[in-house]
Write a protein that holds these residues in place. Structure first.
Motif, short mmCIF file in Angstrom:
data_model
loop_
_atom_site.label_atom_id
_atom_site.label_comp_id
_atom_site.label_asym_id
_atom_site.label_seq_id
_atom_site.Cartn_x
_atom_site.Cartn_y
_atom_site.Cartn_z
N LYS A 1 0.74 -1.17 0.02
CA LYS A 1 0.11 -0.06 0.09
C LYS A 1 0.60 1.30 -0.08
CE LYS A 1 -4.46 -1.28 1.86
NZ LYS A 1 -5.55 -1.35 2.84
N PRO A 2 1.72 1.39 1.05
CA PRO A 2 2.76 2.64 0.96
C PRO A 2 3.44 2.71 -0.62
CG PRO A 2 3.04 1.45 2.96
CD PRO A 2 2.22 0.74 2.11
N SER B 1 -7.68 -1.54 -1.18
CA SER B 1 -8.40 -1.00 -0.24
C SER B 1 -9.54 -2.01 0.23
CB SER B 1 -8.80 0.38 -0.57
OG SER B 1 -9.67 0.29 -1.61
N GLY B 2 -9.29 -2.96 0.93
CA GLY B 2 -10.41 -3.89 1.44
C GLY B 2 -11.56 -2.94 2.49
N SER C 1 -0.90 2.41 -10.49
CA SER C 1 -0.99 2.69 -9.29
C SER C 1 -2.15 3.09 -8.30
CB SER C 1 0.04 3.67 -8.70
OG SER C 1 -0.26 4.89 -9.35
N ALA C 2 -2.98 3.68 -9.21
CA ALA C 2 -4.50 3.91 -8.55
C ALA C 2 -5.44 2.89 -8.54
CB ALA C 2 -4.88 5.09 -9.48
N LEU C 3 -5.21 2.00 -9.62
CA LEU C 3 -6.00 0.79 -9.60
C LEU C 3 -5.39 -0.04 -8.56
CD1 LEU C 3 -8.06 -0.85 -11.14
CD2 LEU C 3 -6.17 -1.84 -12.71
N GLY C 4 -4.10 -0.24 -8.55
CA GLY C 4 -3.69 -0.85 -7.35
C GLY C 4 -4.17 -0.54 -5.85
N VAL C 5 -4.11 0.61 -5.58
CA VAL C 5 -4.56 1.21 -4.28
C VAL C 5 -6.13 0.83 -4.28
CG1 VAL C 5 -5.02 3.43 -3.12
CG2 VAL C 5 -2.98 2.94 -4.08
N TRP C 6 -6.78 0.99 -5.14
CA TRP C 6 -8.10 0.83 -5.18
C TRP C 6 -8.44 -0.90 -4.85
CZ3 TRP C 6 -11.77 -1.73 -8.90
CH2 TRP C 6 -12.83 -1.52 -8.77
#
Length: 79
Positions: A26-27, A76-77, A68-73
């Motif tokens: 996440k970071p 994010s559970g 990276s935005a897709l990965g963050v989304w």
């Protein structure tokens, strides 16, 4: 299970699988998001790129941003 073997290694299942890798991921994804945003602003305003170089730099920063935005989304559970 009729001879079908689980392909996931036992150590990976015992450690909680991908959930254990997530605190570091996440970071890193947030950092990539920030860096790609700063790079996109730099490319579009301060860099003296022209033509194909400017387009490729913009596309590159955009791809990193979207990834990276897709990965963050996806990481994010709901808790």
């Amino acid at each position: 299970m009729d001879g079908i073997r689980d392909p996931t290694p036992a150590a990976h299942r015992a450690a909680g699988g991908a959930q254990q890798e997530e605190p570091l991921m996440k970071p890193v994804l947030w950092l990539l998001l920030l860096v790609s945003t700063v790079a996109a602003v730099y490319v579009s305003t301060f860099a003296h790129y022209t033509g194909t170089t400017r387009v490729l730099a913009g596309v590159g920063t955009g791809v990193v941003f979207v990834g990276s935005a897709l990965g963050v989304w996806l990481t994010s559970g709901k808790k």
